[in-house]
Design a protein around this motif. Sequence first.
Motif, short mmCIF file in Angstrom:
data_model
loop_
_atom_site.label_atom_id
_atom_site.label_comp_id
_atom_site.label_asym_id
_atom_site.label_seq_id
_atom_site.Cartn_x
_atom_site.Cartn_y
_atom_site.Cartn_z
N ASP A 222 0.82 -1.21 0.00
CA ASP A 222 0.00 0.00 0.00
C ASP A 222 0.85 1.27 0.00
O ASP A 222 0.47 2.29 0.56
N ASP A 223 1.99 1.16 -0.64
CA ASP A 223 2.90 2.30 -0.84
C ASP A 223 2.94 2.60 -2.33
O ASP A 223 3.14 1.70 -3.15
N ASP A 224 2.73 3.85 -2.69
CA ASP A 224 2.62 4.22 -4.09
C ASP A 224 3.86 3.83 -4.89
O ASP A 224 3.76 3.18 -5.95
N GLN A 225 5.06 4.20 -4.43
CA GLN A 225 6.27 3.93 -5.18
C GLN A 225 6.57 2.44 -5.24
O GLN A 225 6.97 1.91 -6.28
N LYS A 226 6.36 1.74 -4.12
CA LYS A 226 6.58 0.30 -4.10
C LYS A 226 5.62 -0.41 -5.06
O LYS A 226 6.02 -1.32 -5.79
N SER A 227 4.38 0.02 -5.07
CA SER A 227 3.39 -0.57 -5.97
C SER A 227 3.74 -0.30 -7.43
O SER A 227 3.59 -1.17 -8.30
N PHE A 228 4.21 0.92 -7.70
CA PHE A 228 4.65 1.29 -9.05
C PHE A 228 5.77 0.37 -9.52
O PHE A 228 5.76 -0.15 -10.64
N GLN A 229 6.74 0.14 -8.64
CA GLN A 229 7.89 -0.72 -8.96
C GLN A 229 7.45 -2.18 -9.14
O GLN A 229 7.97 -2.88 -10.02
N GLU A 230 6.51 -2.63 -8.33
CA GLU A 230 6.03 -4.01 -8.45
C GLU A 230 5.29 -4.21 -9.77
O GLU A 230 5.41 -5.26 -10.41
N ALA A 231 4.51 -3.20 -10.19
CA ALA A 231 3.82 -3.29 -11.47
C ALA A 231 4.83 -3.37 -12.62
O ALA A 231 4.69 -4.18 -13.54
N GLN A 232 5.85 -2.55 -12.52
CA GLN A 232 6.91 -2.58 -13.52
C GLN A 232 7.59 -3.94 -13.56
O GLN A 232 7.84 -4.50 -14.64
N GLY A 233 7.86 -4.48 -12.37
CA GLY A 233 8.51 -5.79 -12.29
C GLY A 233 7.66 -6.91 -12.87
O GLY A 233 8.18 -7.83 -13.52
N LEU A 234 6.35 -6.85 -12.63
CA LEU A 234 5.46 -7.88 -13.18
C LEU A 234 5.51 -7.89 -14.70
O LEU A 234 5.59 -8.95 -15.32
N LEU A 235 5.48 -6.72 -15.29
CA LEU A 235 5.46 -6.64 -16.75
C LEU A 235 6.80 -7.03 -17.37
O LEU A 235 6.85 -7.56 -18.47
N GLN A 236 7.88 -6.77 -16.65
CA GLN A 236 9.19 -7.18 -17.15
C GLN A 236 9.40 -8.68 -17.00
O GLN A 236 10.02 -9.32 -17.85
N SER A 237 8.85 -9.26 -15.93
CA SER A 237 9.02 -10.69 -15.67
C SER A 237 8.09 -11.56 -16.52
O SER A 237 8.41 -12.72 -16.81
N TYR A 238 6.95 -11.00 -16.88
CA TYR A 238 5.95 -11.77 -17.62
C TYR A 238 5.53 -10.99 -18.86
O TYR A 238 4.51 -10.30 -18.88
N PRO A 239 6.33 -11.08 -19.92
CA PRO A 239 6.06 -10.30 -21.14
C PRO A 239 4.74 -10.63 -21.83
O PRO A 239 4.26 -9.84 -22.64
N LYS A 240 4.14 -11.77 -21.49
CA LYS A 240 2.86 -12.15 -22.08
C LYS A 240 1.68 -11.79 -21.18
O LYS A 240 0.54 -12.15 -21.48
N LEU A 241 1.96 -11.08 -20.11
CA LEU A 241 0.90 -10.72 -19.16
C LEU A 241 -0.17 -9.86 -19.85
O LEU A 241 0.14 -8.92 -20.56
N LYS A 242 -1.43 -10.20 -19.57
CA LYS A 242 -2.53 -9.46 -20.18
C LYS A 242 -3.23 -8.51 -19.20
O LYS A 242 -3.72 -7.46 -19.61
N VAL A 243 -3.30 -8.91 -17.93
CA VAL A 243 -4.07 -8.12 -16.97
C VAL A 243 -3.38 -8.09 -15.61
O VAL A 243 -2.89 -9.12 -15.14
N ILE A 244 -3.35 -6.92 -15.00
CA ILE A 244 -2.97 -6.78 -13.59
C ILE A 244 -4.24 -6.45 -12.82
O ILE A 244 -4.93 -5.46 -13.12
N VAL A 245 -4.56 -7.28 -11.84
CA VAL A 245 -5.73 -7.08 -10.99
C VAL A 245 -5.23 -6.57 -9.64
O VAL A 245 -4.50 -7.25 -8.94
#
Length: 357
Positions: A222-245
């Motif tokens: 629930d930290d804005d910058q940490k959440s931003f970084q985690e979203a970035q990490g998800l997309l870099q780790s899973y290039p076929k990702l379609k949705v972040i919930v």
Amino acid sequence: MLRSRIPVLAFTTAVLVLGSAACGGTTKNNSSDTGSAGGAAPASANPNAQLKTGLKIAYLPKQLNNPYSDVETSGGEAAVKELQGEYKKVGPNDASASSQVSYINTLIQQQEDVIVVAANDPNAVCPSLNQARQAKIHVVTFDSDASKACRDIFINQATTEGIGQSLAKMALEQAGGSGQIAVLSATPNATNQNAWIDVMKTELKKPEYSKLQLVKIAYGNDDDQKSFQEAQGLLQSYPKLKVIVSPTTVGIAAASRYVSSSSYKGKVQITGLGLPNQMRKYVKDGTVKKFALWNPADIGYLAAYAGAALASGQITGQQGDKFKAGKLGDYTVGADGEVVLGPPTEFTPANIDQFNF
């Protein structure tokens, strides 16, 4: 399934009454019993008892300076004013499991009548909450529950099942029926987040979800910058990702901010639970097509009236107890002391401008 069942007028009126303000949290009753139960509630309810004035009602959100929590507690402040009581808000700047304990202890020393708390952890706060109840302080949890052994009433936004099912349904829609999805949650111990994710996982086992693959649950604390970084990490780790919930207002806004200015815009969808005012620009620019939420101010408002009803002896927190919650009307306590606010709504480009909170 979450549909737009709350009338627009009801939302607009609530916002006008409570004022404009900026989830982490969000809700399953934890069945574990931690510590001995307190004795704040009287032996039997008297629904005809006079509602007390001058009650000291303190709010302890998950963390301060969280837009979602600010909206919730603004509703509580409005209700306490209506009740002619004394409103107070205290809390930590982080949402760690034990960060709320010292505040509860201080509120006990200050002899509050009611403590309204959104628990960062279902068990870590229990010893202190039970000390409060033994001191005849009534405990209301809202948004994110503590163990039912250490509170009197839990104010739930909506049913756990309904929220989890809605998250799964929106993920399926946004993924086009198949592909990889990921969850960006709040903290690993958040009661409500974990409950919703558990329901979502159960839904994903059904035949209609067989082509969806949940690849990762990430935590932005629930930290804005940490959440931003985690979203970035998800997309870099899973290039076929379609949705972040993201079932947290901090997370969904941070993920949307990242995707809106990246090459993933239009390729990866963001959905979950968010505030209309916070999410409007991402809906307008096409980053987000649909998300959901209830009116957070009404949760805080309902919690104040539940606390006042407890302190006045109108209810004890037992199933079947009834009380009035100001402009929200009549409510009945359900199993395990749970009171459900009501159904959320879904926000889309077609209706988002009809809401202001």
